[in-house]
Motif scaffolding. Sequence first.
Motif, mmCIF file in Angstrom:
data_model
loop_
_atom_site.group_PDB
_atom_site.id
_atom_site.type_symbol
_atom_site.label_atom_id
_atom_site.label_comp_id
_atom_site.label_asym_id
_atom_site.label_seq_id
_atom_site.Cartn_x
_atom_site.Cartn_y
_atom_site.Cartn_z
ATOM 1 N N LEU A 169 -8.152 11.565 -8.074
ATOM 2 C CA LEU A 169 -6.898 11.561 -7.313
ATOM 3 C C LEU A 169 -5.766 11.939 -8.255
ATOM 4 N N THR A 170 -4.718 12.544 -7.711
ATOM 5 C CA THR A 170 -3.524 12.765 -8.514
ATOM 6 C C THR A 170 -2.742 11.452 -8.580
ATOM 7 N N VAL A 171 -1.802 11.395 -9.507
ATOM 8 C CA VAL A 171 -0.949 10.204 -9.623
ATOM 9 C C VAL A 171 -0.229 9.955 -8.290
ATOM 10 N N ALA A 172 0.274 11.013 -7.684
ATOM 11 C CA ALA A 172 1.011 10.843 -6.419
ATOM 12 C C ALA A 172 0.090 10.325 -5.316
ATOM 13 N N GLU A 173 -1.130 10.833 -5.263
ATOM 14 C CA GLU A 173 -2.071 10.349 -4.249
ATOM 15 C C GLU A 173 -2.404 8.874 -4.482
ATOM 16 N N ALA A 174 -2.652 8.532 -5.752
ATOM 17 C CA ALA A 174 -3.018 7.147 -6.054
ATOM 18 C C ALA A 174 -1.870 6.201 -5.699
ATOM 19 N N LEU A 175 -0.652 6.577 -6.065
ATOM 20 C CA LEU A 175 0.484 5.681 -5.801
ATOM 21 C C LEU A 175 0.786 5.588 -4.304
ATOM 22 N N ALA A 176 0.651 6.693 -3.578
ATOM 23 C CA ALA A 176 0.796 6.619 -2.116
ATOM 24 C C ALA A 176 -0.275 5.697 -1.549
ATOM 25 N N GLY A 177 -1.442 5.668 -2.223
ATOM 26 C CA GLY A 177 -2.571 4.861 -1.760
ATOM 27 C C GLY A 177 -2.320 3.367 -1.811
ATOM 28 N N VAL A 178 -1.388 2.920 -2.650
ATOM 29 C CA VAL A 178 -1.095 1.478 -2.725
ATOM 30 C C VAL A 178 0.299 1.166 -2.179
ATOM 31 N N THR A 179 0.902 2.174 -1.519
ATOM 32 C CA THR A 179 2.235 1.948 -0.926
ATOM 33 C C THR A 179 2.236 2.463 0.520
ATOM 34 N N THR A 180 2.731 3.695 0.718
ATOM 35 C CA THR A 180 2.892 4.206 2.095
ATOM 36 C C THR A 180 1.575 4.228 2.872
#
Length: 409
Positions: free
Chosen positions: A348-359
Amino acid sequence: MSFDRVWLDANLATMIPRAGGATMPRGDDPLGIIEDGAIASKDGRIAWVGRRADLPSSAASVTRCDGAWILPGLIDCHTHLVFAGDRAREFEMRLEGASYEEIAKAGGGILSTVRATRAATEQALIDSALPRLDELLAQGVTTVEIKSGYGLDLETEARMLRAARALGRRRDVAVTTTLLAAHAVPPEYQGHRADFARHVADAILPAIAAEGIADAVDAFTDSAIGFTPAETEAVFLAARALGLPVKLHADQLRDDAGAGLAARFGALSADHIEYASATGIEAMARAGTVGVLLPGAYYFIRETHLPDIAAMRAAGLRMALATDCNPGSCPSPNLLLMLNLGCTLFRLTVAEALAGVTTHAAAALGLPDRGALAPGLRCDLSLFAINRPAELCYWLGRNPCIGRIVVGQ
Ligand code: NIG
Ligand code: FE
């Protein structure tokens, strides 16, 4: 307008993607970054987000963040945090050569946790889950989903859900509860799997709904150690009749067409999905069903079949990331570690991973009031002493969280 609280001297990852931003490579800004930003709250909601220089007014309480990064409060959208005992012995057995499936078939696995959980009081379940919950909170988690599924009878499933709700009262965290009675076949129904699925649909589900202690219904579709798609459907139909949203442990160990089944029922999420087909993934994306990736379980049971991330991207599937914290397949209450595993194992990209635990985690729970930094949303924040958001995915088991705000407090 006057604010209740303001946070200053912070960098914000709002998690609202912007095209054409200057801060990210390739010209886009998937994290919606605001450098030198400020956030203001009013009545527990975010009232204002922007550059500090543009902040319209001050507040009674001002917090300086010394350049820390603020993200939306993290959301762990798939856990089995409430259970009794542990399965360290089973871990040893696996090291001696037994597989997860062999152990489950031999009456170990989920069923050994069922025996321990049936014997535990509600207070004992709360006491053993609290340290696990505290580890999540220390990492900036402000919403956590907790499943039942180690009772497999009405009494114990209800006790698990009550314990989960009690955890939300014992700590400053939003807890959502999910009934997972169709997790495994209990000893008293051995050889009568379909009968147990019916019992879940006809008796357990209505009683839990009447008590109002579950926000959603989950099941484990697996043709060998879980329930068939037809049995799962019976449970989902009952959930639908009671107005409860559904989720599914789907296609974890083989392709049982779980992704497509979840999509057909408009499930909030289908989780694991290592073996989900491209067709199933496309159906999920069309239905708005979130794909919850659980790289900790993939790692811990030494799965080798990767989820088809390329198909998920191509379909525009919203991907979430969660701990799956449970005694059998992922004994880890560490959501930041899952960010690293999601990036390292699943690429996963950083953006995908962070979206994965937020939005996307918020979407997996059907909670549109959180998961991003925007006016009107719940003021749930997590603060990190990092220089860039990528650090949250980069550190392997390190916790840079320095603060957590829940509903503005
Ligand atoms: O999410 N797949 C089924 N359920 C859990 C594991 C439960 C257990 O082994 O205790 C999971 O991986
Ligand atoms: Fe799970």
